[in-house]
Scaffold this motif. Sequence first.
Motif, PDB file in Angstrom:
ATOM      1  N   TYR A  86       0.811  -1.102  -0.010  1.00 15.40           N
ATOM      2  CA  TYR A  86       0.145   0.013  -0.140  1.00 15.40           C
ATOM      3  C   TYR A  86       0.807   1.184   0.176  1.00 15.40           C
ATOM      4  CZ  TYR A  86       1.193   0.542   4.889  1.00 15.40           C
ATOM      5  OH  TYR A  86       2.043   0.664   6.124  1.00 15.40           O
ATOM      6  N   VAL A  96      -5.223   9.439   1.436  1.00 15.12           N
ATOM      7  CA  VAL A  96      -5.652   8.588   0.434  1.00 15.12           C
ATOM      8  C   VAL A  96      -4.906   7.292   0.698  1.00 15.12           C
ATOM      9  CG1 VAL A  96      -5.603   8.241  -2.137  1.00 15.12           C
ATOM     10  CG2 VAL A  96      -6.044  10.255  -0.949  1.00 15.12           C
ATOM     11  N   ARG A  98      -3.871   3.796  -1.020  1.00 11.32           N
ATOM     12  CA  ARG A  98      -3.919   2.943  -2.115  1.00 11.32           C
ATOM     13  C   ARG A  98      -3.231   1.669  -2.090  1.00 11.32           C
ATOM     14  NH1 ARG A  98      -2.455   8.021  -3.804  1.00 11.32           N
ATOM     15  NH2 ARG A  98      -3.934   9.064  -5.136  1.00 11.32           N
ATOM     16  N   THR A 100      -1.967  -1.602  -3.518  1.00 11.96           N
ATOM     17  CA  THR A 100      -1.557  -2.036  -4.789  1.00 11.96           C
ATOM     18  C   THR A 100      -1.406  -3.629  -5.049  1.00 11.96           C
ATOM     19  OG1 THR A 100       0.672  -1.746  -3.928  1.00 11.96           O
ATOM     20  CG2 THR A 100      -0.400   0.249  -5.188  1.00 11.96           C
ATOM     21  N   ARG A 141     -11.115   3.935  -6.668  1.00 16.86           N
ATOM     22  CA  ARG A 141     -10.827   2.701  -7.713  1.00 16.86           C
ATOM     23  C   ARG A 141     -10.626   1.352  -6.905  1.00 16.86           C
ATOM     24  NH1 ARG A 141      -5.446   4.786 -10.333  1.00 16.86           N
ATOM     25  NH2 ARG A 141      -5.225   5.189  -8.341  1.00 16.86           N
ATOM     26  N   TYR A 142     -10.845   0.160  -7.605  1.00 15.93           N
ATOM     27  CA  TYR A 142     -10.774  -1.039  -7.073  1.00 15.93           C
ATOM     28  C   TYR A 142      -9.784  -2.245  -7.678  1.00 15.93           C
ATOM     29  CZ  TYR A 142     -14.084   0.927  -3.839  1.00 15.93           C
ATOM     30  OH  TYR A 142     -14.743   1.865  -2.919  1.00 15.93           O
ATOM     31  N   CYS A 149      -5.594  -0.416  -8.374  1.00 15.81           N
ATOM     32  CA  CYS A 149      -5.423  -0.379  -6.774  1.00 15.81           C
ATOM     33  C   CYS A 149      -6.737  -0.171  -6.287  1.00 15.81           C
ATOM     34  CB  CYS A 149      -4.623   0.752  -6.532  1.00 15.81           C
ATOM     35  SG  CYS A 149      -5.432   2.644  -6.577  1.00 15.81           S
ATOM     36  N   CYS A 150      -6.875  -0.246  -4.965  1.00 16.84           N
ATOM     37  CA  CYS A 150      -8.025  -0.052  -4.351  1.00 16.84           C
ATOM     38  C   CYS A 150      -7.683   1.285  -3.583  1.00 16.84           C
ATOM     39  CB  CYS A 150      -8.157  -1.002  -3.276  1.00 16.84           C
ATOM     40  SG  CYS A 150      -9.233  -2.689  -3.702  1.00 16.84           S
ATOM     41  N   GLU A 151      -8.529   2.280  -3.867  1.00 18.97           N
ATOM     42  CA  GLU A 151      -8.137   3.549  -3.441  1.00 18.97           C
ATOM     43  C   GLU A 151      -9.437   4.146  -2.345  1.00 18.97           C
ATOM     44  OE1 GLU A 151      -6.542   7.202  -5.719  1.00 18.97           O
ATOM     45  OE2 GLU A 151      -8.732   6.848  -6.193  1.00 18.97           O
TER      46      GLU A 151
END
Length: 160
Positions: A86, A96, A98, A100, A141-142, A149-151
Amino acid sequence: MSGMSMDERFHRSLAGDAAIIATMARSIKEKYGEAGLAAMRDGLEQTYRRLIPAVARQAGAKVGDGSLEDWAKVEAYICQMEGMEYQLELTPQKGVLRVTSCPMEGQYRRIFPDCCPTVFIGIERGIAGAISPNLEVKGGRYLPRGEGCCEIICQVKPTR
């Protein structure tokens, strides 16, 4: 199994759990639609609001009147505990996260790619809500959707 390292066993266990969770979420959506997913999301949010104070103490973060920095400490602790890669960015008004790389992403992608944005966002809301009522979370995002990435975005609520 005895020839596997503890790390490999852990990652296989996470993947197995992810398959079960994704299957349950997909089945609930098929039978009950968005209302079923909302019930799961809300249940996770309420549960995590109760659980996060113990996790926050372990991570060295404050709860109730915490800050974005405390939110970031808890998120980093959870990511490390679950073997995620991450990045965290913090400004005075916004954090934020993220992710990854996630050991559960493959199962979610295969079984129910919308599990994170429709269900697990409740966990993120529960984390932020436990840290401070002045924080709000939204997803960006997912990974399971193939978005890189998951954001998770955590912001200080605007004062009224």
